[in-house]
Structure formats: structure tokens, C-alpha cells
Motif scaffolding. Structure first.
Motif, PDB file in Angstrom:
ATOM      1  N   SER A   7       6.382 -43.035  17.348  1.00  0.00           N
ATOM      2  CA  SER A   7       7.341 -44.054  17.179  1.00  0.00           C
ATOM      3  C   SER A   7       8.734 -43.457  16.599  1.00  0.00           C
ATOM      4  N   GLN A   8       9.784 -44.167  16.906  1.00  0.00           N
ATOM      5  CA  GLN A   8      11.199 -43.949  16.636  1.00  0.00           C
ATOM      6  C   GLN A   8      11.306 -43.089  15.477  1.00  0.00           C
ATOM      7  N   VAL A   9      10.474 -43.973  14.504  1.00  0.00           N
ATOM      8  CA  VAL A   9      10.713 -43.293  12.812  1.00  0.00           C
ATOM      9  C   VAL A   9      10.079 -41.920  12.944  1.00  0.00           C
ATOM     10  N   GLN A  10       9.077 -41.588  13.656  1.00  0.00           N
ATOM     11  CA  GLN A  10       8.099 -40.443  13.551  1.00  0.00           C
ATOM     12  C   GLN A  10       9.114 -39.457  14.399  1.00  0.00           C
ATOM     13  N   GLU A  11       9.765 -39.896  15.622  1.00  0.00           N
ATOM     14  CA  GLU A  11      10.394 -38.672  16.203  1.00  0.00           C
ATOM     15  C   GLU A  11      11.546 -38.420  15.399  1.00  0.00           C
ATOM     16  N   ASP A  12      12.538 -39.402  14.695  1.00  0.00           N
ATOM     17  CA  ASP A  12      13.550 -39.083  13.911  1.00  0.00           C
ATOM     18  C   ASP A  12      13.092 -38.027  12.756  1.00  0.00           C
ATOM     19  N   ASP A  13      12.079 -38.190  12.095  1.00  0.00           N
ATOM     20  CA  ASP A  13      11.423 -37.222  11.059  1.00  0.00           C
ATOM     21  C   ASP A  13      11.318 -35.919  11.947  1.00  0.00           C
ATOM     22  N   LEU A  14      10.856 -35.986  13.127  1.00  0.00           N
ATOM     23  CA  LEU A  14      10.491 -34.717  13.771  1.00  0.00           C
ATOM     24  C   LEU A  14      11.915 -34.032  13.995  1.00  0.00           C
ATOM     25  N   VAL A  15      12.770 -34.720  14.388  1.00  0.00           N
ATOM     26  CA  VAL A  15      14.230 -34.099  14.843  1.00  0.00           C
ATOM     27  C   VAL A  15      14.657 -33.540  13.576  1.00  0.00           C
ATOM     28  N   HIS A  16      14.619 -34.368  12.462  1.00  0.00           N
ATOM     29  CA  HIS A  16      15.323 -34.050  11.157  1.00  0.00           C
ATOM     30  C   HIS A  16      14.596 -32.439  10.643  1.00  0.00           C
ATOM     31  N   ALA A  17      13.191 -32.373  10.965  1.00  0.00           N
ATOM     32  CA  ALA A  17      12.465 -31.047  10.428  1.00  0.00           C
ATOM     33  C   ALA A  17      12.923 -30.222  11.507  1.00  0.00           C
ATOM     34  N   LEU A  18      12.965 -30.427  12.766  1.00  0.00           N
ATOM     35  CA  LEU A  18      13.487 -29.299  13.692  1.00  0.00           C
ATOM     36  C   LEU A  18      14.941 -28.631  13.102  1.00  0.00           C
ATOM     37  N   HIS A  19      15.888 -29.501  12.835  1.00  0.00           N
ATOM     38  CA  HIS A  19      17.080 -29.136  12.529  1.00  0.00           C
ATOM     39  C   HIS A  19      17.050 -28.321  11.332  1.00  0.00           C
ATOM     40  N   HIS A  20      16.344 -28.628  10.337  1.00  0.00           N
ATOM     41  CA  HIS A  20      16.118 -27.799   9.018  1.00  0.00           C
ATOM     42  C   HIS A  20      15.521 -26.598   9.115  1.00  0.00           C
ATOM     43  N   TYR A  21      14.468 -26.568  10.185  1.00  0.00           N
ATOM     44  CA  TYR A  21      13.790 -25.308  10.439  1.00  0.00           C
ATOM     45  C   TYR A  21      14.796 -24.258  11.252  1.00  0.00           C
ATOM     46  N   ALA A  22      15.450 -24.655  12.161  1.00  0.00           N
ATOM     47  CA  ALA A  22      16.430 -24.014  13.016  1.00  0.00           C
ATOM     48  C   ALA A  22      17.445 -23.495  12.180  1.00  0.00           C
ATOM     49  N   LEU A  23      18.237 -24.433  11.215  1.00  0.00           N
ATOM     50  CA  LEU A  23      19.190 -23.727  10.422  1.00  0.00           C
ATOM     51  C   LEU A  23      18.682 -22.913   9.349  1.00  0.00           C
ATOM     52  N   SER A  24      17.555 -23.147   8.868  1.00  0.00           N
ATOM     53  CA  SER A  24      16.940 -21.994   7.855  1.00  0.00           C
ATOM     54  C   SER A  24      16.701 -20.661   8.354  1.00  0.00           C
ATOM     55  N   ASN A  25      16.430 -20.739   9.651  1.00  0.00           N
ATOM     56  CA  ASN A  25      15.392 -19.640  10.180  1.00  0.00           C
ATOM     57  C   ASN A  25      16.384 -18.819  11.253  1.00  0.00           C
ATOM     58  N   GLY A  26      17.576 -19.403  11.491  1.00  0.00           N
ATOM     59  CA  GLY A  26      18.665 -18.402  12.366  1.00  0.00           C
ATOM     60  C   GLY A  26      18.500 -18.946  13.901  1.00  0.00           C
ATOM     61  N   LEU A  27      17.890 -20.009  14.247  1.00  0.00           N
ATOM     62  CA  LEU A  27      17.646 -20.514  15.428  1.00  0.00           C
ATOM     63  C   LEU A  27      18.958 -21.066  15.859  1.00  0.00           C
ATOM     64  N   VAL A  28      20.084 -20.664  15.923  1.00  0.00           N
ATOM     65  CA  VAL A  28      21.341 -21.143  16.070  1.00  0.00           C
ATOM     66  C   VAL A  28      22.316 -20.409  16.740  1.00  0.00           C
ATOM     67  N   MET A  29      23.725 -20.961  17.365  1.00  0.00           N
ATOM     68  CA  MET A  29      24.566 -20.526  17.837  1.00  0.00           C
ATOM     69  C   MET A  29      25.645 -21.195  17.625  1.00  0.00           C
ATOM     70  N   TYR A  30      27.084 -20.524  18.060  1.00  0.00           N
ATOM     71  CA  TYR A  30      28.249 -21.205  17.616  1.00  0.00           C
ATOM     72  C   TYR A  30      28.495 -22.203  18.772  1.00  0.00           C
ATOM     73  N   PRO A  31      29.160 -23.326  18.235  1.00  0.00           N
ATOM     74  CA  PRO A  31      29.606 -24.429  19.390  1.00  0.00           C
ATOM     75  C   PRO A  31      31.115 -24.069  19.902  1.00  0.00           C
ATOM     76  N   VAL A  32      31.362 -24.633  20.907  1.00  0.00           N
ATOM     77  CA  VAL A  32      32.791 -24.356  21.403  1.00  0.00           C
ATOM     78  C   VAL A  32      33.810 -24.606  20.426  1.00  0.00           C
ATOM     79  N   GLY A  33      34.707 -23.618  20.418  1.00  0.00           N
ATOM     80  CA  GLY A  33      35.916 -23.777  19.295  1.00  0.00           C
ATOM     81  C   GLY A  33      35.521 -23.783  18.174  1.00  0.00           C
ATOM     82  N   PHE A  34      34.474 -22.763  17.782  1.00  0.00           N
ATOM     83  CA  PHE A  34      33.967 -22.549  16.462  1.00  0.00           C
ATOM     84  C   PHE A  34      34.761 -22.092  15.454  1.00  0.00           C
TER      85      PHE A  34
END
Length: 475
Positions: A7-34
Motif C-alpha cells: 500500500s502507499q502507506v507501507q511503501e512510504d514506511d519502506l522508503v523512510h527505512a531505506l533513507h535511514h539505513y542509507a544515511l546511517s551506513n554510508g550509502l551516500v554521495m554528494y549532490p550537485v553543488g554540494f
């Protein structure tokens, strides 16, 4: 294999968890003009992408032989010289300058015969068989982030975010995690240890040559952190342009950092693969200087040049292949597609006919790395007409691979995009070898990478903005 239906609510929770994990574990890069304190989550797929297990294992099986092949090619100076002398002029601004830089270095004197290959062989699926897109010999990327995205997908699956019942959607054993961030660092450590043993030194460092304003810095840093954690080896980072002010070369051609007086055992290039990395004549001079130091280069100029698209085209000829690999080459040959020169040979004449009569089946590739340089399908005839015919020899014509389409969702800078994607599997490898004799000192597979892009996008460079880092679910 279908993707989870949420569901949209479940996907929103999934994306939220994805961002937390990525930012916590260095799955990151700089954006343009960082700004240095503001990375973002790297572009990734929401779900791992299906990949046939047999094809996945085939890529691993052939990697060490491909490592050996390109080590042998770069060690055969006579053969490589004949090839480079004939085609470097058609890319005089880059390939030609790399070749001239090698000649200058040879004239000055090359003190270090040992070279370190840090390679990646890229494949796409065609009828469940891997077909080689290209073999990369310099600045291979995403070994660090590949390990992280596998961990991400495994975490999301294990935590129940892929189902409405908080259970696993994928069997746990079907989601592999690449060991590339560790194994690529192991390859660098092989170079450092060989240098220390042969030179009677210790506490030497790896000098990483980086681009100014590098956005993919965290992918690189993960290898550096593994190198320090697992081997106690420190890395230092400078741009090619900074070499003059920040290093010095001793009378015995040993390379030192001015600020710390540390000796450099390995020079690891994460730049130098495109003309834009050489902004001034001094940058080219600095590349020659590095080549003539005692430090082991990853890669040396000859090793880098062996990865030219023209070399890849020539190596699809089994007779040429057997010059370098004496054992059975059928497994390598099975990964090749047809690649043509655009010269005056019979094969070249056939390529010119195909480029104009059936361009939809081909891609035109120059001697350049990075995204955005290839010419695809119906754009080929117009492009060729736009340049002098004597410049066509600077390109190869490659048969297009037809990978399967998979449904997935891409997450980029907080937005979710849904479409069909195509994927490219990269297999990493490291090889330490003596370029003067061709002797292989250490040869290893070093993990894998999956990159995906929308099926309507021709280019797949993640940092270039065309694709994303993906994970695998084995079928």
C-alpha cells in the motif's frame, strides 16, 4: 519474479527505512553543488533485481582469467605499441596523450616494473547469458557502495518491510552481499605489502589521486576505511594538480608526502580516466612524474591503455586471444559480442555498411570512459556524417546487447520512480604482476556490482545521473 505489492502507506514506511539505513551506513554521495557536510542517500533501487544464479556465477568464474588477460596484454609492450601507434592518433587529445606520456616516462626511466590492476568487467544479460559490455582498467567505481546496497536490501527484507505481514519476501539465501569493499582493499594491500617487502620499508601509504569536487567520495572512502581497519594501511588523498606542491620525489625516485614525510608505496588512481581530469599541461607532466616513481601504480599507463575500446575489439579475435592466454579461452569467448573497427580493413568496411544500413542494432563507442560518450542506434549515421571520415577510426562499432526488462522502483533524492529497468553486472578483480616479465604475483576476484537504469535511458553512469546502484536477488 514480481516485486512486492505494498500500500502507499507501507511503501512510504519502506522508503523512510531505506533513507535511514542509507544515511546511517554510508550509502551516500554528494549532490550537485554540494557542501561537505551535506551528503544525500545514493540513488538505489527499492528492491533487489532478479539475476540468474548460473550467469552470476559465470561472471565470477571468468574474472581471474580476464585479470590475467589484461595483465598479459599490458606486459606485451611490442604488441601493445604496434596497436597504440596505429590508433592513438584518432583520439590524440586523450589516448594519444596517455601514450605519449608513457613514452616520456620510458625515456626518463621507469623504476617500478610491478603494476597493480584494479579491474571491473561489465556485463549485460542476453537470453540469460552474460555478454561483456566493456573491461575497465582505471578508476573502477562503486566497489564501496555495492557492499552497502546489498546490506540495505538484506536489512529491508529481514526486517519485514517488503511484506504487509512483516515477514521476509525473498528467501534469505537469494540476496547476496558483495565483498567488494573489503576485497578491493585487500588488492591495494597486496601492492603495499609487496612494495614494503621488496624495498625494506614499513608504514608506507596509499596515495589516492582524486578528482577535484568528487561527488562519489564515500564509495572511495569505504575502501580506504577497509584498508586501514583490516590491514593498518593509511591512505592520503590529493588531486593530480596538487602533486607538485604536496609531494616530492627523492633521488632514488621514492615518492614522499611533504606534509607528513610518509613514503608512498601505491598510487591508486580514482581520476585520470577522461580528458577533463587533465586541465593543464602540468597535470600531464605530473602523470609522467608518478609513472617514473618507485611507487606501484594502480594502474600503470600501459595497464590503463590496455583497457582502450580498440584493444577490447581486437581481443574478440580468438587468434589474438590465444597469444596471451595459453589455456582454454572458450569461456571468455562466450561472453563476447561482435565488435568492429571503423578502419579500411575488410572488417572495417563491413562495419561502415552496418552503421548506415542497420544502426538500430549497434552502439558506437569512442576511447573514453565515463557516462555520456556513446552514440546509440539511429543517432549513429548522423553522427558519423558530422565528423571527417578519417576520424571514424577512433571509434568501434559494437553489437547491442538485449537485456531483459525488470519492474522495479528507483529512489533518487527522496523521489520514487516506477518503471522497467535494465541492469549491468560488474565483476571486480585485482591482480599484482610484473610488467617486465608478465609474471603474476597475486590474482583475485574482488566482488561485484549491479547498476540499473530506466529502459529508455541509454547511459547508466550513476554519478553522471543516468542510473542507480542496485542489488541482486538470485533466481
Amino acid at each position: 519474479m514480481s516485486i512486492p505489492q505494498l500500500s502507499q502507506v507501507q511503501e512510504d514506511d519502506l522508503v523512510h527505512a531505506l533513507h535511514h539505513y542509507a544515511l546511517s551506513n554510508g550509502l551516500v554521495m554528494y549532490p550537485v553543488g554540494f557542501k561537505p557536510h551535506s551528503p544525500v542517500a545514493a540513488p538505489v533501487t527499492l528492491y533487489p533485481t532478479p539475476f540468474p544464479q548460473q550467469a552470476f556465477e559465470k561472471a565470477q568464474m571468468v574474472q581471474e582469467k580476464f585479470n590475467e588477460l589484461y595483465a598479459k596484454v599490458s606486459s606485451d609492450v611490442e604488441w601493445l605499441s604496434a596497436v597504440l601507434d596505429s590508433f592513438a592518433q584518432f583520439d590524440a587529445g586523450f589516448t594519444g596523450k596517455l601514450w605519449e606520456s608513457y613514452k616520456k616516462a620510458k625515456e626518463i626511466g621507469i623504476k617500478q616494473n610491478v603494476s597493480l590492476g584494479v579491474f571491473r568487467s561489465d556485463y549485460m544479460l542476453d537470453h540469460d547469458q552474460i555478454k561483456q559490455v566493456e573491461f575497465n582498467t582505471v578508476s573502477v567505481s562503486f566497489g564501496g557502495l555495492s557492499s552497502k546496497v546489498g546490506d540495505l536490501h538484506k536489512y529491508l527484507n529481514d526486517s519485514g518491510y517488503y511484506t504487509s505481514s512483516a515477514s521476509r519476501f525473498y528467501p534469505d539465501e537469494t540476496i547476496p552481499v558483495s565483498e567488494s569493499s573489503v576485497k578491493l582493499a585487500d588488492g591495494l594491500a597486496d601492492g603495499v605489502k609487496h612494495y614494503n617487502k621488496s624495498q625494506g620499508t614499513k608504514d608506507t601509504v596509499v596515495l589516492v589521486i582524486v578528482q577535484e569536487g568528487e561527488r562519489n567520495v564515500f564509495d572511495q572512502r569505504h575502501l580506504e576505511y577497509s584498508l586501514l581497519k583490516n590491514h593498518g594501511i593509511v591512505s592520503r588523498r590529493i588531486t593530480l594538480h596538487e602533486l607538485t606542491d604536496k609531494t616530492r620525489v627523492g633521488h632514488d625516485r621514492r615518492l614522499f608526502l611533504n606534509s607528513t614525510d610518509e613514503e608512498v608505496s601505491v598510487v591508486y588512481f580514482r581520476s585520470g580516466y577522461a580528458p577533463t581530469d587533465f586541465k593543464t599541461d602540468q597535470d600531464w607532466t605530473n602523470r609522467v612524474t608518478l609513472e617514473t616513481t618507485l611507487a606501484i601504480k594502480a594502474p600503470s599507463l600501459l595497464t590503463q591503455l590496455s583497457g582502450a575500446k580498440k584493444i577490447q575489439q581486437i581481443l574478440t579475435d580468438e587468434k589474438v586471444l590465444s597469444r596471451f592466454i595459453k589455456s582454454d579461452v572458450s569461456e571468455l569467448v562466450s561472453t563476447f559480442v561482435k565488435i568492429y573497427p571503423l578502419d579500411g580493413s575488410d572488417l572495417g568496411k563491413e562495419a561502415k555498411r552496418l552503421a548506415f544500413e542497420s544502426p538500430e542494432e549497434y552502439v558506437l563507442k569512442p576511447q573514453r570512459e565515463g557516462g555520456g560518450n556513446n552514440i546509440y542506434k539511429e543517432d549513429i549515421p548522423g553522427f558519423l556524417r558530422s565528423i571527417p571520415e578519417d576520424e571514424w577510426q577512433g571509434y568501434i562499432l559494437m553489437q547491442l546487447i538485449h537485456p531483459p526488462l525488470n519492474k522495479n522502483k528507483l529512489v533518487r533524492e527522496g523521489e520514487v520512480f516506477t518503471d522497467e529497468i535494465v541492469s549491468e553486472l560488474g565483476r571486480f578483480g585485482t591482480i599484482l604482476f610484473d610488467q617486465s616479465t608478465g609474471e603474476v604475483i597475486k590474482n583475485s576476484d574482488a566482488g561485484w556490482l549491479l547498476r540499473s537504469k530506466f529502459s529508455n535511458s541509454n547511459e547508466g553512469g550513476v554519478a553522471a545521473g543516468f542510473g542507480c546502484v542496485d542489488g541482486v536477488v538470485l533466481q
